[in-house]
Design a protein around this motif. Sequence first.
Motif, PDB file in Angstrom:
ATOM      1  N   GLN A 133      -4.887  25.813  38.082  1.00  0.00           N
ATOM      2  CA  GLN A 133      -5.277  24.401  38.183  1.00  0.00           C
ATOM      3  C   GLN A 133      -5.994  24.132  39.491  1.00  0.00           C
ATOM      4  OE1 GLN A 133      -1.985  21.746  37.361  1.00  0.00           O
ATOM      5  NE2 GLN A 133      -2.684  21.662  35.260  1.00  0.00           N
ATOM      6  N   MET A 134      -7.305  23.936  39.373  1.00  0.00           N
ATOM      7  CA  MET A 134      -8.102  23.611  40.556  1.00  0.00           C
ATOM      8  C   MET A 134      -9.082  22.510  40.181  1.00  0.00           C
ATOM      9  SD  MET A 134      -9.109  27.310  42.201  1.00  0.00           S
ATOM     10  CE  MET A 134      -9.791  27.992  40.694  1.00  0.00           C
ATOM     11  N   GLY A 186       1.335  26.780  39.062  1.00  0.00           N
ATOM     12  CA  GLY A 186       2.556  26.051  39.377  1.00  0.00           C
ATOM     13  C   GLY A 186       3.000  25.261  38.172  1.00  0.00           C
ATOM     14  N   HIS A 187       2.280  25.395  37.079  1.00  0.00           N
ATOM     15  CA  HIS A 187       2.501  24.539  35.909  1.00  0.00           C
ATOM     16  C   HIS A 187       2.416  25.414  34.657  1.00  0.00           C
ATOM     17  CE1 HIS A 187       2.026  20.219  34.530  1.00  0.00           C
ATOM     18  NE2 HIS A 187       2.122  20.909  33.424  1.00  0.00           N
ATOM     19  N   ALA A 188       3.325  26.367  34.556  1.00  0.00           N
ATOM     20  CA  ALA A 188       3.241  27.328  33.452  1.00  0.00           C
ATOM     21  C   ALA A 188       3.612  26.681  32.122  1.00  0.00           C
ATOM     22  CB  ALA A 188       4.183  28.487  33.721  1.00  0.00           C
ATOM     23  N   GLU A 220       3.939  32.752  37.761  1.00  0.00           N
ATOM     24  CA  GLU A 220       4.264  31.367  38.062  1.00  0.00           C
ATOM     25  C   GLU A 220       4.661  31.213  39.530  1.00  0.00           C
ATOM     26  OE1 GLU A 220       7.116  29.723  35.392  1.00  0.00           O
ATOM     27  OE2 GLU A 220       7.037  27.756  36.328  1.00  0.00           O
ATOM     28  N   LYS A 221       4.123  30.194  40.184  1.00  0.00           N
ATOM     29  CA  LYS A 221       4.465  29.900  41.578  1.00  0.00           C
ATOM     30  C   LYS A 221       5.796  29.170  41.624  1.00  0.00           C
ATOM     31  CE  LYS A 221      -0.164  28.762  43.294  1.00  0.00           C
ATOM     32  NZ  LYS A 221      -0.949  27.602  43.724  1.00  0.00           N
ATOM     33  N   PRO A 222       6.615  29.319  42.620  1.00  0.00           N
ATOM     34  CA  PRO A 222       6.532  30.371  43.616  1.00  0.00           C
ATOM     35  C   PRO A 222       7.035  31.685  43.009  1.00  0.00           C
ATOM     36  CG  PRO A 222       8.195  28.693  44.224  1.00  0.00           C
ATOM     37  CD  PRO A 222       7.728  28.392  42.846  1.00  0.00           C
TER      38      PRO A 222
END
Lengths: 255, 164
Positions: free
Chosen positions: B59-60, B86-88, B106-108
């Motif tokens: 997501q950018m 960050g939004h799987a 997936e972050k983190p």
Amino acid sequence: MDVPATGNDVKGGGVPMDNVKEWFGYDSLAFFGKVNASISHELKNVMAIISETTGLLGDLSEMARGGTPLDPDMLTSSTESIIEEIQRGFTIIRQMNRFSHSVDTPVVSVDLMEILDLVRNLSGYLSFAGKISLHAIDGVTPMATTCPFILQAVIYQAVVCSFQNTGPGTKLELSILSQNNSTWRILFDGFCPKEFDVFPDDRIKRMAASIGVSIHSDREANRLEIGVPVSMEGLAAQPGAPEMPAEEDSLRNRP
Amino acid sequence: MNPENAINILLVDDEVKFLTAVADRLTLKGFTVTTATDGDAAIEAAGKGGFDVAVVDLQMPGTDGAEVLKILKQKHKFIEIIMLTGHATVDSAVECTKLGAFKYLEKPYDFDKLIEVLKDAYHLRMQKKFETNANRMEAIQRLSMGQSPLGILKELAKLDDGQK
């Protein structure tokens, strides 16, 4: 909508509790989920930065143990970065808290600027969102007795629709004017013209209608207008409501 | 420095602090890292060639990670791409896999896991290149029999297409 003025089972604004519960149906739940997903995404970014920066500090410590000299500037910037991200995390959680509590009292007297401020902050967590400027009316607090959660949903969706087309480099100007002594007008200047054909969709229309909110578009001015009744009780004037300028004057006097 | 880590990485994320911290950590481990803060910059950097693996945030603003993935896979035959998010969601994971992502993290995430995935991606890239080169050698051997010199050059040009 038909809103009885009195009754035993009423919450603020004389609205029956059963009606209010019905409004919080799937559409509201979908909005709640969408906003919470964007908040969790933002928090994950914060956690990821903290995780990587602390990891970097760990790597540097490990190297120092092996005899590589530590770079004090790197340590300073890493700790500053962690502190900033923790503050950012607190700010996000504060907005999440405001949003979560907006369903506590279905109908309540609220300052519309507070609603706009929350929508501005929540929409900022979307990667495609541009900047929102809020313009208050000098010396007047735009109070309305409404369902803050549904009103937020309508305003948020308008913002999202516009930014989805215009992108992160753009700007929306939100201001509140009074149309008469029964309605506040929220103006969205810089609204994406492409969205006039699709906004509001049926879902948003339903939500807006459920709290007596009207939505109008002014294509020539790229402006969307959302009319919020000062009160949901038959749109009657509220005691203490400000004197309202005529519609044309209020528009003409805009900066 | 571990020579096994001599991998050229393109790291793409609009969260500058995250980008800097990950790039610093990877550099300390011996990787060669180039950073880009948006999709367009990533595509431009990749155009110069030389990257083994790209690590791209999904997501950018502007050109998003999925679009970057699509374009890099189209333009650079052997680059392997690891997606970060960050939004799987199941949908986004499926979409990225269809577009050719090597892995979806997936972050983190655990940093050691990232290193492991980077090495796996690099090995896959090298394997694909090796197989393609072997196939190419076979094709060249076949071409050299019964072709005019100009015909061989034309066929070689076709074989070289998309090797960057």
